[in-house]
Design an enzyme around this catalytic site. Structure first.
Site, short mmCIF file in Angstrom:
data_model
loop_
_atom_site.label_atom_id
_atom_site.label_comp_id
_atom_site.label_asym_id
_atom_site.label_seq_id
_atom_site.Cartn_x
_atom_site.Cartn_y
_atom_site.Cartn_z
N GLU A 216 34.00 58.51 66.67
CA GLU A 216 33.73 59.43 67.79
C GLU A 216 32.74 58.73 68.69
OE1 GLU A 216 34.99 62.52 68.28
OE2 GLU A 216 36.16 62.66 66.44
N CYS A 250 27.84 63.39 75.15
CA CYS A 250 28.94 62.41 75.14
C CYS A 250 30.05 62.79 76.10
CB CYS A 250 29.48 62.26 73.72
SG CYS A 250 30.01 63.82 73.02
P1 NAD Z 1 24.13 54.65 68.08
O1 NAD Z 1 25.46 54.01 67.98
O2 NAD Z 1 22.99 53.83 68.52
O3 NAD Z 1 23.70 55.30 66.68
C1 NAD Z 1 24.50 56.23 65.98
C2 NAD Z 1 24.21 56.15 64.50
O4 NAD Z 1 24.59 54.85 64.05
C3 NAD Z 1 22.74 56.34 64.11
O5 NAD Z 1 22.67 57.17 62.97
C4 NAD Z 1 22.29 54.92 63.75
O6 NAD Z 1 21.29 54.89 62.76
C5 NAD Z 1 23.57 54.34 63.19
N1 NAD Z 1 23.62 52.87 63.22
C6 NAD Z 1 22.87 52.02 63.93
N2 NAD Z 1 23.20 50.74 63.64
C7 NAD Z 1 24.18 50.79 62.72
C8 NAD Z 1 24.94 49.80 62.01
N3 NAD Z 1 24.76 48.50 62.21
N4 NAD Z 1 25.87 50.23 61.13
C9 NAD Z 1 26.09 51.55 60.93
N5 NAD Z 1 25.40 52.52 61.57
C10 NAD Z 1 24.46 52.15 62.45
O7 NAD Z 1 24.35 55.90 69.07
P2 NAD Z 1 23.27 56.92 69.61
O8 NAD Z 1 22.42 56.23 70.62
O9 NAD Z 1 22.62 57.64 68.50
O10 NAD Z 1 24.23 57.97 70.36
C11 NAD Z 1 24.66 57.79 71.67
C12 NAD Z 1 26.12 57.39 71.73
O11 NAD Z 1 26.89 58.27 70.94
C13 NAD Z 1 26.69 57.51 73.13
O12 NAD Z 1 27.51 56.40 73.38
C14 NAD Z 1 27.50 58.78 73.07
O13 NAD Z 1 28.53 58.87 74.01
C15 NAD Z 1 28.01 58.75 71.68
N6 NAD Z 1 28.34 60.09 71.24
C16 NAD Z 1 29.65 60.40 70.99
C17 NAD Z 1 29.98 61.69 70.60
C18 NAD Z 1 31.40 62.08 70.30
O14 NAD Z 1 31.58 63.16 69.78
N7 NAD Z 1 32.38 61.26 70.58
C19 NAD Z 1 28.98 62.65 70.44
C20 NAD Z 1 27.67 62.29 70.69
C21 NAD Z 1 27.36 61.01 71.08
#
Ligand code: NAD
Length: 469
Positions: A216, A250
């Site tokens: 997502e 998002c």
């Molecule tokens: P992010 O990708 O930085 O982090 C998301 C999660 O991934 C966190 O829990 C983080 O700890 C984890 N993470 C970080 N590095 C990782 C790795 N190497 N391996 C596995 N997990 C890892 O995203 P964010 O800044 O928390 O959220 C913002 C993004 O999320 C935006 O791009 C937004 O559009 C998207 N988003 C999508 C939806 C949806 O439903 N499609 C909903 C909300 C946010």
């Protein structure tokens, strides 16, 4: 990365694996009981949830937490509890004449131990909505919430710990290093919500274990206002959608395409709507702050780059940062260049590019030049025009004449396409994401197949003829 945290992570996984092996089929009544317990606890902790998220954000509008986190989840729980018995039921499948008297059916079985990795922007909804679907389907679940909302993550650990045994639901706190170790575990399914860059890493890591993944992700979700739509009307709902949670959504309308001759009317209308909605709430109570200094600085840099490029920038200064808050002034940027930062990256904040177009064909072409977004909003008085916009573009989901609402319909699949992700959840689609649909053929002990064997004779030929007709 401490050795202890990694050993605790592996121990938690081993506990859930062992528990699933010992009890692979949680009954429908056990699952319904779990969902009801979650529903009751959410209602009881509504205020605590609003407070803890606000503490992480510096300020989160309580009404936004109510609507997008607690009420959303309560509606999801009600819907899931109401329909779970039907979703979980075994489905008979008709069999061809040549296979009779056998019968066929699909058993809807849990996948096993599921991993959920969630982001910070809706830290309770995006951890618990996948959890609801996963436990409804009978799985055991480990959640890794975002390190950017540490107070909410600690709250979730305590909140879920009080409701469920750790071998059913466990919360793993920690940063990117723990997240990376988490996504390397041989889960039976991973649902990741977050950025496209990290999503790619999660998919790579999961591939080593052949773990199926739902991604997502985000992207630049456009809104298009068709020439027949009153732009002042569109400004009302679109500005609400854009600046809800200060744009940290998002499916926020990342940018908006407006007929060229209406660009200024729309801009003025949007500025008026923003003032009308948010300026009057005492101490910016209804306007959410930016999650961190780093995110705040990134947004500032985008605006500064637009100013340096000579773009026309309009800010609602009344909502700007005051003492010790990270409120970012809602900012409209007119016609930024396609290769500017604000048009290259997902904005994820209260900055709104407004792009003028000459014909609807041009607007559609503009959208199609980019990656497939997570959402798309088509505003048109004539429904055929709106449907044409949807037909000629691709996006994860779409709403016509309103922002967001396709995600509120319980049984619409919610997910991306292309760069905005793959797989989906919500309602029965979520249940199925965490379900293995096991096809079973049941033959009576005297099934005639025993006569179909070499040397192939007349019976084989007759059956083969029947089947290949
Ligand atoms: P992010 O990708 O930085 O982090 C998301 C999660 O991934 C966190 O829990 C983080 O700890 C984890 N993470 C970080 N590095 C990782 C790795 N190497 N391996 C596995 N997990 C890892 O995203 P964010 O800044 O928390 O959220 C913002 C993004 O999320 C935006 O791009 C937004 O559009 C998207 N988003 C999508 C939806 C949806 O439903 N499609 C909903 C909300 C946010």
């Amino acid at each position: 990365m401490t050795e202890t945290a990694i050993s605790a992570l592996h121990a938690a996984f081993a506990r859930q694996r062992a528990a699933f092996a010992a009890e692979p089929r949680r009954t429908l009544s056990q699952r319904l009981k779990d969902l009801f317990a979650l529903q009751t606890a959410l209602k009881k902790h509504e205020t605590a949830i609003a407070e803890v998220i606000s503490a992480d954000f510096g300020h989160r509008a309580p009404a936004e937490t109510q609507l997008a986190e607690v009420s959303f989840l309560l509606a999801d729980l009600r819907h899931t509890r109401r329909h779970l018995a039907r979703w979980a039921d075994t489905r008979p499948v008709p069999v061809e004449m040549t296979l009779k008297p056998g019968k066929a059916y699909i058993r809807r079985e849990p996948k096993g131990v599921v991993g959920i990795i969630s982001p910070w922007n809706y830290p309770v909804q995006l951890a618990l909505a996948p959890l609801i679907a996963a436990i409804a389907a009978g799985n055991r679940v480990m959640i890794k919430p975002s390190e950017l909302t540490p107070k909410t993550s600690a709250f979730l650990k305590q909140f879920l710990g009080a409701l469920f045994d750790e071998d059913l639901v466990s919360v793993i706190e920690g940063g990117a290093d723990i997240a990376s170790a988490f996504s390397a575990l041989p889960f039976d399914h991973i649902l990741f919500t977050g950025s496209t860059a990290v999503g790619r890493k999660v998919a790579e890591s999961a591939a080593k274990n052949l773990t199926p993944v739902t991604l997502e992700l985000g992207g630049k979700s456009p809104a298009v206002i068709a020439p027949d739509y009153d732009v002042r009307e569109a400004a009302k709902t679109l500005s609400w959608g854009k600046f809800f949670n200060a744009g940290q959504t998002c499916i926020a309308p990342d940018y908006v395409l407006v007929p060229r001759e209406k660009l200024h009317v729309f801009t003025e209308a949007a500025l008026a709507e923003i003032r009308d909605m948010w300026v009057n709430s005492a101490n910016h109570a209804d306007y959410t702050a930016i999650i961190s200094e780093r995110h705040f600085d990134r947004l500032n840099a985008m605006v500064e780059a637009a100013r340096s490029a000579g773009d026309s920038v309009h800010q609602v200064e009344e909502l700007a940062q005051n003492t010790n808050t990270r409120h970012f002034a809602p900012t409209l940027i007119l016609n930024p260049a396609r290769d500017s930062a604000v048009m290259r990256e997902e904005i994820f904040g209260p900055i709104w590019p407004i792009i003028a177009y000459d014909s609807l064909d041009d607007a559609i072409a503009y959208i199609r030049q980019g990656d497939h977004p997570l959402a798309l909003y088509a505003y048109a008085k004539n429904t055929d025009t709106a449907r044409q916009i949807i037909r000629r573009t691709q996006s994860g989901g779409a709403s016509i004449n309103v922002p967001f609402l396709h995600m509120s319909v319980a049984d619409l699949p919610f997910g991306g396409v292309g760069a905005s992700g793959y797989g989906a959840y919500h309602g029965e689609h979520g249940f199925l994401t965490f379900t293995h649909q096991r096809g079973v053929f049941e033959a009576p002990s005297w099934h005639p197949l025993k006569w179909i064997r070499p040397p192939y004779g007349r019976l084989f030929k007759a059956l083969n003829w029947l089947q290949s007709r």
